[in-house]
Scaffold this active site. Structure first.
Site, short mmCIF file in Angstrom:
data_model
loop_
_atom_site.label_atom_id
_atom_site.label_comp_id
_atom_site.label_asym_id
_atom_site.label_seq_id
_atom_site.Cartn_x
_atom_site.Cartn_y
_atom_site.Cartn_z
N SER A 1 27.34 4.24 107.40
CA SER A 1 28.64 4.78 107.16
C SER A 1 30.04 3.97 107.40
CB SER A 1 28.65 6.02 108.36
OG SER A 1 28.07 7.07 107.81
N LYS B 1 32.22 4.14 104.37
CA LYS B 1 33.37 4.92 104.48
C LYS B 1 34.73 4.35 104.73
CE LYS B 1 30.83 9.24 106.02
NZ LYS B 1 29.42 8.71 106.32
N SER C 1 31.91 11.35 110.75
CA SER C 1 31.04 10.54 109.91
C SER C 1 30.74 11.65 108.90
CB SER C 1 30.25 9.68 110.44
OG SER C 1 30.00 8.71 109.61
#
Length: 349
Positions: free
Chosen positions: A90, A93, A148
């Site tokens: 993640s 991101k 997340s």
């Protein structure tokens, strides 16, 4: 584009050749019992240009790759396998937010369709978005940064033109920034064949994110309110959500890091634990990126980032850079980043 890439790669090779001696600790005496003016011992595989008397880089770090760098200058203070291509989980991101965050005002509203949630990977972290419900854009970003939430990424990517189009745009953005180790297949960071980034690229992208006030605000937010259902009288119900970055919140046995300002953590089975952590101290802001610690210890990704940040602040004026993040033009904020109003975490009906 190919000419620009080649020039950057040649510059990277030149930097690597310039630091190969110091990086391998050639001619350095062991740190124990050294005279105060001697160079510290350098762990195998680590690149650092320590001056005499500088503190030693932490030993025993188990991450496959890491970088510690100064956000103001982009100088890399030390690194290990900085360009090793690894699954980012993640932390990808960060790149998603750099591309999509400037496109929509924080107070704009969007009604989610079921089709926008299709494709969320099994076992994904989610914030709990329901089809048919209307959300503020700031709610969706709180879901991305704090929880997340891959469901929030799916919705925002749909608003941005679709999943594949967003992946292509992310790769183009990364390439323009000099993040050439990055290949995007799944914009949320979910494990996908061929998807990769590096400690260098994630540090570079995290540095760019901190230049945008809205990005920085979301990344540093510990708690926000998120809409979740309705009360019996029909009014919207809000619940608090907490940031999964334990270095920021101090949850699950991690002591909060003094001066921490984010940025993003991640985990998948294939990637292991990943973290891009930034902190401010004594007028400096440093970023430590840690990818896939192998020690097996609980919270290793946070503790190894803590060690690197502690070292970086102590050694800041006692080491020479081993490289620079991205291309020279990256000292400026990305041209595509448009400043937004600060995100709100106040519940509204």
């Amino acid at each position: 584009m190919r000419t620009k890439k080649l020039a950057r790669r040649c510059a990277t090779v030149a930097i690597g050749l310039a630091v190969v001696g110091p990086a391998l600790g050639l001619g350095a005496a062991p740190s124990q019992g050294m005279p105060s003016g001697s160079a510290p011992r350098v762990p195998v595989g680590v690149e650092v240009r320590a001056r005499p008397g500088a503190p030693a880089v932490p030993e025993g770090l188990s991450a496959l790759s890491w970088v510690v760098a100064d956000t103001e200058s982009g100088a890399v203070l030390a690194s290990k396998d900085a360009h090793r291509k690894l699954p980012p989980a993640s932390t990808l991101k960060i790149l998603f937010a750099l591309v999509v965050l400037p496109k929509f005002e924080a107070d704009a509203k969007h009604t989610v369709r079921q089709s926008e949630l299709d494709g969320v990977g099994a076992g994904s972290s989610v914030v709990g978005i329901d089809p048919g419900r209307t959300y503020r854009v700031s709610d969706l970003w709180n879901g991305v940064f704090l929880r997340s939430g891959n469901d929030a990424v799916r919705v925002l990517a749909s608003m941005n033109g679709g999943w594949s189009a967003t992946a292509r745009e992310m790769e183009e953005f990364a390439d323009d920034m000099g993040a050439e180790d990055t290949t995007v297949v799944s914009p949320d960071g979910y494990d996908a064949a061929g998807q990769a980034s590096s400690a260098h690229d994630l540090t570079l992208l995290g540095r760019a994110g901190l230049k945008d006030p809205a990005f920085a605000e979301y990344a540093a937010t510990e708690e926000a309110w998120f809409p979740n259902g309705y009360w019996s009288d029909g009014t919207l119900r809000w619940e608090p959500i907490h940031n999964t970055n334990r270095m920021l919140t101090g949850l699950n046995g991690v002591t909060p890091y003094p001066g921490v300002v984010g940025i993003k953590n991640g985990y998948t089975t294939h990637a292991g634990n990943t973290l891009v952590a930034a902190a401010r101290r004594d007028g400096h802001t440093l970023i430590a990126t840690v990818l896939n610690p192998r020690s097996g210890l609980s919270n290793a990704v946070y503790e190894e980032a803590r060690e690197l940040l502690d070292w970086g602040f102590e050694a800041f004026e006692q080491v020479d850079p081993v490289g620079h993040l991205g291309a020279p033009a990256d000292d400026a904020s990305p041209s595509s980043v448009r400043r937004q109003p600060q995100p709100s975490v106040t519940p509204v009906d």
